[in-house]
Design an enzyme around this catalytic site. Structure first.
Site, mmCIF file in Angstrom:
data_model
loop_
_atom_site.group_PDB
_atom_site.id
_atom_site.type_symbol
_atom_site.label_atom_id
_atom_site.label_comp_id
_atom_site.label_asym_id
_atom_site.label_seq_id
_atom_site.Cartn_x
_atom_site.Cartn_y
_atom_site.Cartn_z
ATOM 1 N N HIS A 59 0.489 -1.162 -0.037
ATOM 2 C CA HIS A 59 -0.279 0.175 0.040
ATOM 3 C C HIS A 59 1.143 1.377 0.049
ATOM 4 O O HIS A 59 2.286 0.993 0.679
ATOM 5 C CB HIS A 59 -1.042 0.191 1.035
ATOM 6 N N GLU A 61 1.242 3.690 2.027
ATOM 7 C CA GLU A 61 1.182 3.631 2.910
ATOM 8 C C GLU A 61 2.936 3.306 4.159
ATOM 9 O O GLU A 61 3.913 3.543 3.893
ATOM 10 C CB GLU A 61 0.466 4.246 4.285
ATOM 11 N N CYS A 89 -5.925 1.545 5.658
ATOM 12 C CA CYS A 89 -6.231 1.320 6.644
ATOM 13 C C CYS A 89 -5.816 0.456 8.019
ATOM 14 O O CYS A 89 -4.951 0.679 8.126
ATOM 15 C CB CYS A 89 -6.695 -1.048 5.429
ATOM 16 N N CYS A 92 -2.408 -0.751 7.602
ATOM 17 C CA CYS A 92 -1.530 0.878 7.610
ATOM 18 C C CYS A 92 -2.044 1.522 8.540
ATOM 19 O O CYS A 92 -0.568 1.841 9.296
ATOM 20 C CB CYS A 92 -1.828 1.553 6.628
#
Length: 150
Positions: A59, A61, A89, A92
């Site tokens: 992701h 992040e 999410c 993260c």
């Protein structure tokens, strides 16, 4: 010269995160971008790379945390701000907790997968701000999935 307000600063850096999200979209990735700022300077830029890397943890992040920690040569990002175009999410947010990131600023809320559904999972000292350029970020994600469904 007039100094920027915190709101103006947040919008300026979120626009950079939106540019990263556009890069993700161009690579057929879910359009999420992230920027990490330390003392007013961008030290990490990233976007989703889950398809490219065949890695569900790639992701925006997570990529940004790794880049920022390397830039600072420190696993703690307590003096940094994460700007991300979509509410993180749970994974993260958990990583943000462990980095001790000082501040998280997100654009669009993620009603289905956002971490706030489970309470605030960030480090207790972390500040949280949502809704910065939310319409732009939300439109980017919605248009992406609308296109994918065709």
């Amino acid at each position: 010269m007039l100094e920027e307000s915190q709101e103006q600063i947040d919008e300026r850096f979120m626009r950079m995160a939106l540019q990263e999200a556009e890069k993700a979209r161009e690579q057929d990735e879910v359009p999420v971008g992230a920027i990490i700022v330390y003392k007013g300077k961008v030290i990490a830029r990233a976007h989703n790379m889950t398809e490219k890397l065949t890695d569900f943890t790639a992701h925006a992040e997570m990529q940004a945390f790794t880049i920022a920690a390397d830039a600072l040569r420190n696993k703690y990002l307590d003096l940094c701000t994460l700007y991300v175009t979509l509410e993180p999410c749970t994974m993260c947010a958990g990583a943000a907790f462990w980095t001790r990131i000082g501040r998280v600023v997100y654009a669009a809320k993620d009603e289905k997968r956002g971490f706030l559904r489970h309470g605030n999972l960030l480090h207790p000292k972390a500040q949280l701000k949502g809704g910065v350029l939310a319409d732009e970020a939300s439109t980017l994600v919605k248009d992406f999935f609308k296109y994918k469904r065709k």
